[in-house]
Write a protein that holds these residues in place. Structure first.
Motif, PDB file in Angstrom:
ATOM      1  N   LEU A 134       0.690  -1.121   0.099  1.00 13.53           N
ATOM      2  CA  LEU A 134       0.023  -0.097   0.025  1.00 13.53           C
ATOM      3  C   LEU A 134       0.791   1.059  -0.138  1.00 13.53           C
ATOM      4  N   GLU A 135       0.905   2.157  -1.261  1.00 10.12           N
ATOM      5  CA  GLU A 135       1.644   3.303  -1.374  1.00 10.12           C
ATOM      6  C   GLU A 135       1.254   4.457  -0.610  1.00 10.12           C
ATOM      7  N   PHE A 136       0.718   4.118   0.729  1.00  4.75           N
ATOM      8  CA  PHE A 136       0.308   5.224   1.577  1.00  4.75           C
ATOM      9  C   PHE A 136       0.653   4.810   2.830  1.00  4.75           C
ATOM     10  N   SER A 137       0.654   5.785   3.568  1.00  3.67           N
ATOM     11  CA  SER A 137       0.970   5.647   5.062  1.00  3.67           C
ATOM     12  C   SER A 137      -0.171   5.487   6.113  1.00  3.67           C
ATOM     13  N   PHE A 138      -0.189   4.811   7.230  1.00  4.30           N
ATOM     14  CA  PHE A 138      -0.947   4.688   8.271  1.00  4.30           C
ATOM     15  C   PHE A 138      -1.662   6.071   8.696  1.00  4.30           C
ATOM     16  N   LYS A 139      -0.967   7.002   8.737  1.00  4.02           N
ATOM     17  CA  LYS A 139      -1.490   8.457   8.918  1.00  4.02           C
ATOM     18  C   LYS A 139      -2.478   8.769   7.510  1.00  4.02           C
ATOM     19  N   ASP A 140      -2.255   8.460   6.429  1.00  4.92           N
ATOM     20  CA  ASP A 140      -3.328   8.643   5.435  1.00  4.92           C
ATOM     21  C   ASP A 140      -4.624   7.838   5.863  1.00  4.92           C
ATOM     22  N   VAL A 141      -4.416   6.596   6.228  1.00  2.00           N
ATOM     23  CA  VAL A 141      -5.626   6.016   6.610  1.00  2.00           C
ATOM     24  C   VAL A 141      -6.370   6.531   7.446  1.00  2.00           C
ATOM     25  N   MET A 142      -5.510   6.981   8.609  1.00  2.00           N
ATOM     26  CA  MET A 142      -6.459   7.243   9.638  1.00  2.00           C
ATOM     27  C   MET A 142      -6.872   8.831   9.312  1.00  2.00           C
ATOM     28  N   ASN A 143      -6.408   9.504   8.567  1.00  2.00           N
ATOM     29  CA  ASN A 143      -7.179  10.813   7.916  1.00  2.00           C
ATOM     30  C   ASN A 143      -8.063  10.853   6.718  1.00  2.00           C
ATOM     31  N   PHE A 144      -8.254   9.684   6.257  1.00  2.00           N
ATOM     32  CA  PHE A 144      -8.991   9.455   4.972  1.00  2.00           C
ATOM     33  C   PHE A 144     -10.386  10.304   5.288  1.00  2.00           C
ATOM     34  N   PRO A 145     -10.900  10.875   4.348  1.00  2.00           N
ATOM     35  CA  PRO A 145     -10.542  11.075   3.031  1.00  2.00           C
ATOM     36  C   PRO A 145      -9.613  12.383   2.854  1.00  2.00           C
ATOM     37  N   ALA A 146      -9.318  12.787   3.902  1.00  2.00           N
ATOM     38  CA  ALA A 146      -8.515  14.230   3.734  1.00  2.00           C
ATOM     39  C   ALA A 146      -7.101  14.003   3.117  1.00  2.00           C
ATOM     40  N   ASN A 147      -6.468  14.809   2.410  1.00  2.00           N
ATOM     41  CA  ASN A 147      -5.161  14.737   2.000  1.00  2.00           C
ATOM     42  C   ASN A 147      -5.132  13.613   0.966  1.00  2.00           C
ATOM     43  N   GLN A 148      -6.280  13.560   0.217  1.00  2.00           N
ATOM     44  CA  GLN A 148      -6.109  12.404  -0.743  1.00  2.00           C
ATOM     45  C   GLN A 148      -6.483  13.212  -2.365  1.00  2.00           C
ATOM     46  N   GLY A 149      -6.280  14.401  -2.311  1.00  2.00           N
ATOM     47  CA  GLY A 149      -6.720  15.058  -3.658  1.00  2.00           C
ATOM     48  C   GLY A 149      -8.042  15.104  -4.035  1.00  2.00           C
TER      49      GLY A 149
ATOM     50  N   THR B 267       5.559   6.718   0.970  1.00  2.00           N
ATOM     51  CA  THR B 267       6.592   7.189  -0.064  1.00  2.00           C
ATOM     52  C   THR B 267       7.491   6.314  -0.730  1.00  2.00           C
ATOM     53  N   HIS B 268       7.845   5.227   0.154  1.00  2.00           N
ATOM     54  CA  HIS B 268       9.100   4.537  -0.141  1.00  2.00           C
ATOM     55  C   HIS B 268       8.517   3.086  -0.954  1.00  2.00           C
ATOM     56  N   GLY B 269       7.572   3.370  -2.046  1.00  2.00           N
ATOM     57  CA  GLY B 269       6.982   2.207  -2.533  1.00  2.00           C
ATOM     58  C   GLY B 269       7.698   1.178  -3.152  1.00  2.00           C
ATOM     59  N   LYS B 270       8.795   2.044  -4.070  1.00  2.00           N
ATOM     60  CA  LYS B 270       9.487   1.265  -4.895  1.00  2.00           C
ATOM     61  C   LYS B 270      10.795   0.720  -4.148  1.00  2.00           C
ATOM     62  N   ASP B 271      11.241   1.247  -3.033  1.00  2.00           N
ATOM     63  CA  ASP B 271      12.248   0.677  -2.317  1.00  2.00           C
ATOM     64  C   ASP B 271      11.891  -0.698  -1.820  1.00  2.00           C
ATOM     65  N   ALA B 272      10.858  -0.936  -1.243  1.00  4.41           N
ATOM     66  CA  ALA B 272      10.324  -2.084  -0.531  1.00  4.41           C
ATOM     67  C   ALA B 272      10.406  -3.305  -1.313  1.00  4.41           C
ATOM     68  N   PRO B 273       9.864  -3.105  -2.865  1.00  6.38           N
ATOM     69  CA  PRO B 273      10.071  -4.408  -3.654  1.00  6.38           C
ATOM     70  C   PRO B 273      11.441  -4.689  -3.869  1.00  6.38           C
ATOM     71  N   LYS B 274      12.250  -3.710  -3.989  1.00  3.48           N
ATOM     72  CA  LYS B 274      13.548  -3.930  -4.437  1.00  3.48           C
ATOM     73  C   LYS B 274      14.309  -4.973  -3.364  1.00  3.48           C
ATOM     74  N   ALA B 275      13.978  -4.619  -2.055  1.00  2.00           N
ATOM     75  CA  ALA B 275      14.365  -5.345  -0.911  1.00  2.00           C
ATOM     76  C   ALA B 275      13.970  -6.470  -0.967  1.00  2.00           C
ATOM     77  N   LEU B 276      12.901  -6.674  -1.107  1.00  3.27           N
ATOM     78  CA  LEU B 276      11.974  -7.984  -1.197  1.00  3.27           C
ATOM     79  C   LEU B 276      12.312  -8.968  -2.158  1.00  3.27           C
ATOM     80  N   PHE B 277      12.453  -8.534  -3.531  1.00  8.88           N
ATOM     81  CA  PHE B 277      13.281  -9.254  -4.540  1.00  8.88           C
ATOM     82  C   PHE B 277      14.502  -9.760  -4.124  1.00  8.88           C
ATOM     83  N   ARG B 278      15.455  -9.015  -3.571  1.00  3.07           N
ATOM     84  CA  ARG B 278      16.813  -9.689  -3.056  1.00  3.07           C
ATOM     85  C   ARG B 278      16.474 -10.688  -2.229  1.00  3.07           C
ATOM     86  N   LYS B 279      15.547 -10.608  -1.084  1.00  6.34           N
ATOM     87  CA  LYS B 279      15.189 -11.843  -0.251  1.00  6.34           C
ATOM     88  C   LYS B 279      14.722 -13.097  -1.186  1.00  6.34           C
ATOM     89  N   MET B 280      13.922 -12.680  -1.894  1.00  2.10           N
ATOM     90  CA  MET B 280      13.331 -13.922  -2.806  1.00  2.10           C
ATOM     91  C   MET B 280      14.138 -14.609  -3.689  1.00  2.10           C
TER      92      MET B 280
END
Length: 182
Positions: A89-104, A140-153
């Protein structure tokens, strides 16, 4: 400091239906990104497509809409068939708890939205209990997470990755044509 473990290079597969997603450039670890059809999920690695997948949701608004749809529940059921299913999920826990604010979403429309933060959180927790899919809020670190996971897999499934088909010329052309964003 630990020594970096040498792993075989891998090829990322991005599903043809994925919109506005990630492309991984060729580098010392990765052959790049190939666009191909995946049965379930948005990303996998060549050689372990039946074991590992990542489903990506780019915005809290998209996820909030998905959790009310039967097709998303069906997708979670299909993800359970994988040994290693992930939902990034390319959003934060804060985004969830503030939904629908700050979503454009315009303020006048926010007032009409019936989905509340507590409902979204409840669904995330329910999914974690009911399904084996690992749900990760990557913000906001969406693309960094899969890179790390790819290496582990790749480390875990080296033999399958090594024996996978080497990327062909068409794969390289797709990655170059799309710009190969890292």
């Amino acid at each position: 400091m630990g020594k970096k473990v040498q792993i075989p290079r891998y090829e990322v597969i991005r599903d043809t239906r994925e919109q506005n997603g990630w492309f991984f450039e060729e580098n010392n670890d990765c052959f790049g990104t190939t666009v191909d059809t995946l049965k379930t999920g948005d990303y996998s690695l060549r050689g372990i497509e039946k074991l590992f997948t990542i489903e990506r949701k780019g915005k809290c608004q998209e996820f909030a809409q998905n959790i009310t749809q039967e097709r998303f529940a069906n997708e979670l059921e299909r993800l359970d068939d994988f040994a290693h299913p992930f939902l990034f999920l390319e959003f934060s826990f804060k985004d969830v708890m503030n939904f629908p604010a700050n979503q454009g979403i315009p303020l006048f429309l926010q007032k009409k939205i019936k989905i509340r933060p507590e409902f979204i959180l409840s669904k995330i927790l329910d999914y974690n209990i009911k399904h084996k899919t690992k749900i990760i809020l990557v913000g906001t670190h969406g693309k960094d997470a899969p890179k790390a996971l790819f290496r582990k897999m790749v480390f875990k499934y080296q033999d399958l990755i090594i024996n996978a088909e080497v990327p062909n010329e068409k794969s390289e052309q797709v990655e170059k044509k799309k710009g190969g964003n890292t």
